[in-house]
Enzyme design. Sequence first.
Site, PDB file in Angstrom:
ATOM      1  N   CYS A 266      -4.279 -28.521 -10.888  1.00 13.82           N
ATOM      2  CA  CYS A 266      -5.108 -27.329 -10.737  1.00 13.82           C
ATOM      3  C   CYS A 266      -6.608 -27.601 -10.858  1.00 13.82           C
ATOM      4  CB  CYS A 266      -4.667 -26.266 -11.742  1.00 13.82           C
ATOM      5  SG  CYS A 266      -5.255 -24.594 -11.317  1.00 13.82           S
TER       6      CYS A 266
ATOM      7  N   SER B 136      -6.893  13.236  -6.800  1.00 16.10           N
ATOM      8  CA  SER B 136      -7.967  14.226  -6.686  1.00 16.10           C
ATOM      9  C   SER B 136      -8.356  14.528  -5.248  1.00 16.10           C
ATOM     10  CB  SER B 136      -9.197  13.728  -7.439  1.00 16.10           C
ATOM     11  OG  SER B 136      -9.776  12.615  -6.764  1.00 16.10           O
TER      12      SER B 136
ATOM     13  N   LYS C 229      -2.789 -32.918 -18.370  1.00 17.49           N
ATOM     14  CA  LYS C 229      -3.976 -32.436 -17.665  1.00 17.49           C
ATOM     15  C   LYS C 229      -5.234 -32.957 -18.360  1.00 17.49           C
ATOM     16  CE  LYS C 229      -5.607 -28.056 -15.605  1.00 17.49           C
ATOM     17  NZ  LYS C 229      -5.316 -26.601 -15.526  1.00 17.49           N
TER      18      LYS C 229
END
Length: 732
Positions: free
Chosen positions: A174, A356, A113
């Site tokens: 990527c 809640s 890369k």
Amino acid sequence: MRLLKVATCNLNQWAMDFDCNMSNIKESISRAKQAGAVIRLGPELEITGYGCEDHFLELDTITHAWDCLKDILLGDWTDGILCSFGMPVIKGSERYNCQVLCLNRKIIMIRPKMWLANDGNYRELRWFTTWKEKEQLVDFMLPPEISEVLSQRTVPFGYGFIQFLDTAVAAEICEELFSPMPPHAELALNGVEVFMNASGSHHQLRKLDLRLRAFIGATHTRGGVYMYSNHQGCDGSRLYYDGCACVVVNGDVVAQGSQFSLKDVELAVAQFDLDAVASLRGSISSFQEQASNKPKVSSVIVPYKLCQSFNLQMSLSSPLKIRYHSPEEEIAFGPACWLWDYLRRSGASGFLLPLSGGADSSSVAAIVGCMCQLVVKEITEGDEQVKVDAIRIGHYTDGKFPTDSQEFAKRIFYTVFMGSENSSDATRTRAKVLADEIGSWHLDVSIDGVVSALLSLFQTLTGKRPRYKVDGGTNIENLGLQNIQARIRMVLAFMLASLLPWVHNKPGFYLVLGSSNVDEALRGYLTKYDCSSADINPIGSISKQDLRTFLRWAAANLGYSSLAEIEAAPPTAELEPIRSDYSQLDEVDMGMTYEELSVYGRLRKIFRCGPVSMFKNLCFKWGAKLTPLEVADKVKHFFKYYSINRHKMTVLTPSYHAESYSPEDNRFDLRQFLYNARWPYQFRKIDELVGGFDGDRVVAITKPADHEDKNATSVGGMGVVAARAGDPRAGV
């Protein structure tokens, strides 16, 4: 015609679990071969898992990756199919993030890369080095144990492409796609027709469109086939990798995988005519001119054909309508899938949620309910792995398995309403109704006895008993009384999570779910070590505004109709007594609205504004309704409480990452946690700016001229930063 069939995939890998990862890789290759594909692309660092982080610094991780690759190459997995595998590789003394391209039991080339992801959630430069020698491929000496079994001593290493007899193929990894000068532009001029992008891209609300537009743009004006592979699932951290493997041909999406799924392996297969790429490129004059004077990129020549000639037995893929999820669907499915991966991989037997009856905890409950629905759906559709996991987690016996989401929820999901004298009947009822709709095992507990015992202990020790503000107490007393209730709920939640399975004769433990949202974390509107402290939090990076929209969607689409009433109720912590003339409200307590908090959050994180820059931009954004002095007061109020409460972010429960202005301290928003909360220098600068204005004068907002479009979506006069501060898509 040059017909080519390719397969790219979503894989649910798990960092450092090499057995799991290898199983998924081999399964994807088998399916690709069965589909007749001759190229198989897997995600970035698929052998190790993308999220290994500092484990990449361990030599064991590199060695294990080579051992796994050797196992693949010794079998018939790569026979007749070009496979690209992601793994870390050490060359000399440098460690690289690589794609290893293999065919017919040989390594054809290793592509390191060149541009690493190193912002936001990514820290690749901590573990890897960028490859900088673009001019030529170099020889890489394979490790001896690999060299011996493959009878292959060296392999080309570096930036380049593979030239087959009938096409050229190259990797783009990527982040490189999103760099200012992406490699595919230069590679296209060198004749590369097929680009393989192995990625490790996480989910973020409203992000998918940006990614797909990048693939489309890469091939729309210069032609080509763009293959994209991604991880899909929780590989051991806060991120959910959102798949969407796809194939794009000349700007048209012809195959698209799912964005959210419980499947471990999913393929996107496409078949197309590469002559369409050559034809498009030949018709673009500028492409021809630039290609005739291109910088040369090195290549590896492989005397092998990938394509088939014209054949009516092979149908071609057609353009698809791109599938997008709405933000509400993203909130439902992304965290639900993340929770399932966490549950099945943690060894837990289920979840426990303090419910809640408010918007946040109800959102979490709805997401767990959605997870249960997805599990039953996958089992119905024949997913054996989901079935095996569900049987184990739900403790089914005698051949039984989940067939109903409510029945499954009853087995793996506890909800607890921990009421006090300050709780209303309305919230208690809402919690019970929602629990029944989802199917959870619901408890209603009063914490008043525990609170009273602690206050009596405090009175014995000090001789004083604190009072609420509405009863004449001070702010310190009032806050202390609220914190006691909040922290008791946290202690009780963990006690129940560990002991309730024993009470019900179930093995294991339950994971406690948190339910604080991103805006409350940013403001610090939570008690340290209260119910915001949990094992994991599926909504910790989602804004209040998005959650309320989600609740309305879930009421209509998940079958939990009570959520509509919950969404309509004003947000309240119910930690103070209710009086005829007083009822506690979140936005009043905070001194700001949730909408304002989102604006502050985007300006602070996405647009990198300190107090002075934020003040200037908000003068443009809010100038039509507020004076500069009023804007200054709001900015000071926000930064005061943000900095006072920043220390809470150091113990924030690990949360699903979904929002680009998350204040999460551990990975994403790296800042100090001890501030001078008075901000003397910055606030003085703001005061000087305010002093230069007429305090009563409204900042003018430019209106469109007569010749301008009155319906334009941009807001005239604010500027880009101020206008985008109110846009949920900002930062994507």
